[in-house]
Write a protein that holds these residues in place. Structure first.
Motif: not given
Length: 453
Positions: A133-150
């Motif tokens: 969901p968008e709330s999780v996407q927002a947290n991922a972008q704020e608190f996790w590096s691009e590698d970890w998001q990938n």
């Protein structure tokens, strides 16, 4: 029916929720919410934007067991108290096999904690896992590096935000045993080989065998062996070859992989070097990984190769001092050039339900508030960049957090976890068991290569 009371800024899980709505309560107070372990009333101001729910229940399925499962439950105790959501966790050593059974049987959990990105990707491919969901996407972008998001992204869609993390390749040892015998911490792989031989030469006098090893892990038996191979591939062949290997741009049985695995075999297949406090080489396959390192504490084993999360296995109550002058400490498996070159792992939280209470829990688990709460309870770390390293339960785990947050660290995710499930959690795991059972390196790697889909 009496309508449940829910105080939400807007319906969670519905397009339009903003990062501010669910992270504004964190800010400078991250980590001060507690996990419910101190007996004090929860500071519900930290959780108010997640909403309040009357009698809602969210079930979570994962691989985390025993004392670690207790700490996991503690990490959301205040969240439960403040939101009214009953978070029911079920841990299983057969998660990797059973999650597919449950999905196919129409009985998936609300949330699943996936220990491998490859498994998350395969389940997402069935269409049963919901995009984050968008709330999780927002947290991922704020608190996790691009590698970890990938690692939680499949075909451009984020399905799971990271949870905990680990730095792999630590070698655990007893500082007092090393000091008593004059053994020095190695700075290269060659020095590690020399140290191993030195310890073995004195076993008759000291009673200390160089290594204790265990590949046992229920349905997941074999994975600790894959960690050994991955660490050596990264350190001996380099990051580019590691990437080519894990993505199958080179064969699984490429000569560079054979060489790396043979280097591991020089240590753990040598009957003079294992299995301290346990038995002979054959016991590696049947010894549970959680118990395999414990002979370090009684002085029958000198070294145990396992990730940073193993700190939580030395005792159920953090009573074993983990420090340079404590009962146990660890050094990183050396690289060839002295750089911070590490493998690591982590979990990812994916959802099979978009109910408001499920999204609230999923969002909390992706936040810096949860990361600080859980890490403060001891035994684990997270790659969440909102985590204060000082919240880690030991100097070693603090250093592991700093390694993960250091932009100069060469980090690669656990190879078996990002390979296709048929390989990473299939033939690679079973291949390691066959290897310690006597099958040759070339034969094991060739079989794994032929299984790549």
């Amino acid at each position: 029916m009496k309508r449940s009371q829910r105080r939400l800024l807007m319906p969670l899980g519905i397009a339009g929720i903003t990062a501010l709505a669910l992270t504004a309560c964190v800010g400078d107070d991250a980590g001060s919410g507690g996990g419910g372990s101190d007996g004090e009333a929860a500071d519900c101001s930290l959780y108010e934007d997640y909403g309040t729910f009357d009698g809602a229940e969210v079930n979570i399925y994962g691989t985390i067991l025993d004392a670690e499962a207790d700490r996991l439950n503690e990490s959301w105790a205040d969240f439960e108290s403040c939101t009214g959501i009953d978070v029911v966790y079920e841990g299983s050593a057969e998660f990797e096999a059973q999650i597919n059974v449950r999905v196919q049987g129409g009985n998936p959990p609300d949330l699943a904690i996936f220990p491998q990105p490859g498994l998350l990707a395969s389940v997402a491919g069935t269409g049963s896992l919901l995009p984050a969901p968008e709330s999780v996407q927002a947290n991922a972008q704020e608190f996790w590096s691009e590698d970890w998001q990938n690692y939680g992204t499949v075909d451009g869609t984020l399905y799971g935000a990271p949870l905990m993390a680990s730095v792999k390749g630590f070698v655990w040892y007893s500082p007092s045993v090393f000091e008593e015998n004059g053994w020095e911490i190695p700075t290269t792989l060659d020095e590690l080989d020399d140290l191993t031989a030195t310890i073995a030469e004195s076993t008759d006098d000291t009673g200390v065998v160089p290594w204790c090893v265990g590949f046992g892990s229920g349905e997941a038996t074999g994975w600790p062996g894959t960690d050994w191979v991955e660490d050596y591939v990264l350190r001996t062949a380099g990051a580019d070859v590691y990437d080519q290997w894990t993505s199958h741009e080179i064969p699984f049985d490429d000569p560079q992989i054979v060489d790396a695995m043979d280097r591991v075999g020089d240590l753990i297949l040598n009957p003079d070097y294992v299995n301290g406090g346990i038995g002979d080489v054959s016991t590696i396959a049947t010894t549970d990984f959680g118990e395999a390192g414990l002979p370090v504490l009684d002085g029958t084993c000198a070294m145990h190769h396992q990730a940073s999360f193993y700190e939580g296995f030395w005792s159920d109550d953090n009573s074993v001092p983990v420090a340079e002058d404590g009962d146990v400490w660890a050094f990183l498996l050396p690289s060839e050039d002295g750089s911070n070159t590490v493998t690591g792992g982590g979990e990812f939280v994916g959802a099979f339900s978009d109910a408001e209470e499920v999204v609230a829990v999923q969002t909390y688990l992706s936040s810096d508030l949860w990361a600080n709460n859980r890490v403060s309870l001891g035994g684990v770390i997270s790659a969440n960049n909102g985590l204060d390293p000082e919240n880690a339960s030991s100097a070693l785990l603090t250093s592991a957090v700093e390694i993960l947050q250091d932009p100069d660290t060469t980090f690669r995710f656990d190879g078996s976890d990002i390979m296709p499930g048929a390989v990473g959690t299939g033939t690679f795991w079973t291949g390691m068991v066959n290897w310690v059972g006597g099958e040759s390196t070339e034969s094991v790697l060739s079989t794994i290569e032929s299984s790549w889909p």
